[in-house]
Design an enzyme around this catalytic site. Structure first.
Site, PDB file in Angstrom:
ATOM      1  N   GLY A 219       0.771  -1.172   0.038  1.00 43.53           N
ATOM      2  CA  GLY A 219      -0.143  -0.065   0.324  1.00 43.53           C
ATOM      3  C   GLY A 219       0.751   1.198   0.056  1.00 43.53           C
ATOM      4  N   ILE A 226       7.445   6.858  10.825  1.00 45.07           N
ATOM      5  CA  ILE A 226       7.835   5.638  10.681  1.00 45.07           C
ATOM      6  C   ILE A 226       8.129   5.399   8.994  1.00 45.07           C
ATOM      7  CG2 ILE A 226       6.876   3.182  10.526  1.00 45.07           C
ATOM      8  CD1 ILE A 226       7.961   4.177  13.271  1.00 45.07           C
ATOM      9  N   GLY A 227       7.470   6.041   8.168  1.00 49.96           N
ATOM     10  CA  GLY A 227       7.726   5.980   6.958  1.00 49.96           C
ATOM     11  C   GLY A 227       6.670   4.918   6.352  1.00 49.96           C
ATOM     12  N   GLU A 248      -0.518  -0.899  -6.798  1.00 48.21           N
ATOM     13  CA  GLU A 248      -0.907   0.469  -7.324  1.00 48.21           C
ATOM     14  C   GLU A 248       0.459   1.100  -7.787  1.00 48.21           C
ATOM     15  OE1 GLU A 248      -1.909   0.147  -3.748  1.00 48.21           O
ATOM     16  OE2 GLU A 248      -3.913   0.909  -3.668  1.00 48.21           O
ATOM     17  N   GLY A 346      -6.138   2.485  -2.210  1.00 50.15           N
ATOM     18  CA  GLY A 346      -6.645   1.043  -2.492  1.00 50.15           C
ATOM     19  C   GLY A 346      -6.771   0.396  -1.431  1.00 50.15           C
TER      20      GLY A 346
END
Length: 626
Positions: A219, A226-227, A248, A346
């Site tokens: 995702g 945290i990133g 995606e 998504g």
């Protein structure tokens, strides 16, 4: 790809400067801007330069990686942002209420354009120069850009030879565009940052859930401080085989996995042998990798995020992030405490699609606490204003740096115990108390509250490869193991039950099962041997010792499921318990073994340690000194 070197002459009547092209923009129009690193920066700059002449222009976008000068507060009268996903460049104005966020499934956005419910006046995109056929590529951003091109009244394209030519559904005809603006400039790049320590721990747990031959979605979401957590999983997949990708977005991290043969797409059900994505963000290395690469298939969002297509992939594994989850399994991913942070993206599309995939899994990852450690992200009740993106009815795996909880099909009480077990230790007691107070779990559970504090288990974890190729994982027992323990106990033969418990009992009380899994970790150690199964793992062995604080020796016992006996598991488990006991300063083991239990006696007698035993009334009493 060889471009038409004379394209500027051939299509000269379509060419304009950025300023001339954007002179067509009028007040009150709706403008779409291309996605991510494919944003046409020069066109955006030219549009913003006209701010003094424009008013009430609505900017529609998925996510952009440029500076977003149109989102400056002092230009609010000229431009209004309406974003389907909240990136860092527009988060401030949206959180202040100056800009707008439209929560929507990513798969539904193209239909907003196709149906005319969100008509577009102008689309600003970036493409490659045309080839000899007059075809151009949307390059690194096909996603919802293709739908915007097909529906906008005026399409202005920044034509950049540095845009990669990509395969899949990225091609458009030059006559599908209205104005061409030649600009040769570097694409926006996004460097890969070192993985945060917490992300790395979470990613390791999540990677362990991914089987060989799986097809992955990772995702978009970032967690503050945290990133991009889902993409950290890629660092722990180098021991996997024949993985596929249907997602995606891809980043630089995918390249090394392709080059070392981990990502082959060989076992994908759909688009076999290809990486399927709708856009990419990274460095020039990534852009060179996808350039004219038939192994990377760029498809529009209506295909990539179609849950029917996703579900059609066997072993589809979706890995996404969450910002907060309550003890019943409701997941918030786009906001916290009433402040919008990211978007739905998504996540719902892939969560549902992966859950319906044959052998598929949906995994949600989140750190156990917020950025400064002052608040648990696993909460009894979601904060007011936190929106539910994944419902408690569809959530499957939840992963923190403290482990994995599988929630699907589990009761509220089972979910509460599972989620508290992977919460940060500093908040487990509070969560347990609140769960009792709110009657999410039975009040009689209160006596086990202090047994939910599972110690750091890195040194308790090990693996054993059997001769038949099965890999047995040994780890500390958890409260969530209760159903697996019940299954183990009721599948033991009467002989094995007799050897382990020295009785002919045929049933185990609820209290006994609780005592198996809720142990006092300050004195006792219980290790389970597990094998992976479709929805979690199966326990095939249990070893445990109970410390006698007066003698500093511990009573040891273990049991192996019948079909796994005679494979060396007992010996391995016994040695592992010795290693743990010696680390904890324990002087030795004691054990009671029936005279007929020759296997257990052999394990002790061949342990390599000093062993004493005496037989009394058919039972051997062993003492083993370390």
């Amino acid at each position: 790809m060889e471009y038409n070197s004379d394209w500027k002459e051939r299509y000269g009547d379509m060419i304009a400067t950025p300023a001339k092209a954007l002179s067509h923009l009028r007040p009150g129009q709706r403008v779409f801007i291309g996605t991510g690193c494919g944003e046409p920066v020069e066109l955006v700059r030219a549009m913003t330069d006209r701010a003094g002449e424009l008013s009430d222009v609505e900017i529609v976008q998925l996510i952009t990686k440029g500076d977003a000068p149109y989102a400056e507060k002092h230009l609010a009268e000229c431009f209004t942002i309406n974003s389907f996903y909240i990136g860092s460049n527009v988060r401030g104005v949206i959180q202040e209420g100056v800009g707008a966020y439209t929560p929507i499934l990513l798969s539904d956005i193209p239909d907003l354009f196709h149906s005319g419910r969100l008509p577009l006046d102008v689309a600003l995109i970036q493409v490659t120069p045309p080839d000899a056929r007059g075809k151009m590529s949307l390059g690194i951003s096909v996603d919802i850009v293709r739908a915007a091109v097909e529906n906008a009244s005026l399409v202005i394209a920044q034509v950049n030879p540095n845009m990669p030519w990509t395969h899949g559904s990225s091609q458009v005809d030059v006559y599908d565009l209205d104005i061409l603006v030649p600009v040769e400039s570097p694409l926006i790049e996004r460097e890969h940052h070192p993985t945060h320590e917490i992300s790395d721990k979470i990613a390791r747990y999540a990677a362990a859930l991914i089987p060989n031959g799986a097809t992955l979605e990772l995702g978009l979401g970032r967690v503050p401080g945290i990133g991009r957590l889902p993409h950290a999983v890629l660092d722990h997949l180098y021991d996997k085989k024949d993985l596929g990708v249907h997602t995606e977005m891809i980043t630089d991290s995918i390249i090394d996995l392709v080059e070392c043969g981990v990502v082959t797409g060989r076992r994908k059900t759909i688009d076999r042998g290809k990486i399927t994505t709708s856009f990419c963000m990274g460095t020039r290395r990534l852009y060179d990798f996808v350039n004219d690469n038939p192994g990377v298939c760029f498809r529009p969002t209506e295909y990539v995020n179609n849950s029917e297509v996703i579900a059609g992939q066997k072993r589809m594994v979706a890995v996404n992030m969450a910002l907060e989850i309550d003890l019943t399994g409701q997941v918030c991913s786009d906001s916290v405490g009433g402040r919008f942070y990211s978007g739905i993206g998504g996540q719902v599309d892939f969560n549902r699609g992966a859950a319906r995939s044959e052998g598929g899994k949906s995994i949600l990852t989140l750190p156990s606490v917020n950025e400064d450690g002052s608040r648990s992200r696993i909460v009894t009740r979601l904060q007011p204003g936190s929106g539910v993106v994944i419902t408690r009815g569809t959530v499957q795996y939840v992963v923190t740096e403290y482990g994995v909880a599988f929630l699907h099909g589990k009761s509220i009480q089972e979910r509460v115990i599972a989620l508290i077990s992977i919460a940060h230790p500093d908040f487990r007691e509070q969560l347990f108390r609140e769960a009792i107070e709110t009657r999410l779990i039975h009040p009689e559970m209160e006596e086990f509250g202090d047994r939910l504090f599972i110690p750091g288990e890195d040194y308790m974890r090990t693996t054993m490869l059997l001769d038949d190729g099965n890999l047995v994982t040994f780890r500390s027992i958890r409260p969530t193991d209760e159903p697996h323990m019940r299954e183990l106990m009721y599948n033991l033969s009467q002989e094995t039950v007799y050897y382990r418990f020295m009785s002919r009992q045929k049933r185990f009380t609820h209290r006994q099962l609780h005592d198996f899994v809720y142990i006092d970790h300050r004195k006792d150690v219980a290790i389970v041997g597990t094998l992976p199964e479709a929805h979690g793992e199966a326990i095939i062995a249990v070893g445990r010792y109970y410390l006698n604080e007066r003698t500093n020796k511990a009573e040891v016992a273990f049991v192996i499921q019948d079909q796994w006996q005679g494979k060396g598991i007992g010996t391995f488990l016994f040695r592992h318990l010795i290693t743990i006991a010696k680390r904890n300063g324990i002087a030795g083991f004691t054990a009671e073994v029936l005279r007929d239990n020759y296997r257990m006696q052999a394990i002790f007698n061949h342990s390599g340690y000093k062993v004493k035993s005496r037989l009394e009334e058919g039972v051997y009493s062993f003492e083993i000194e370390f």
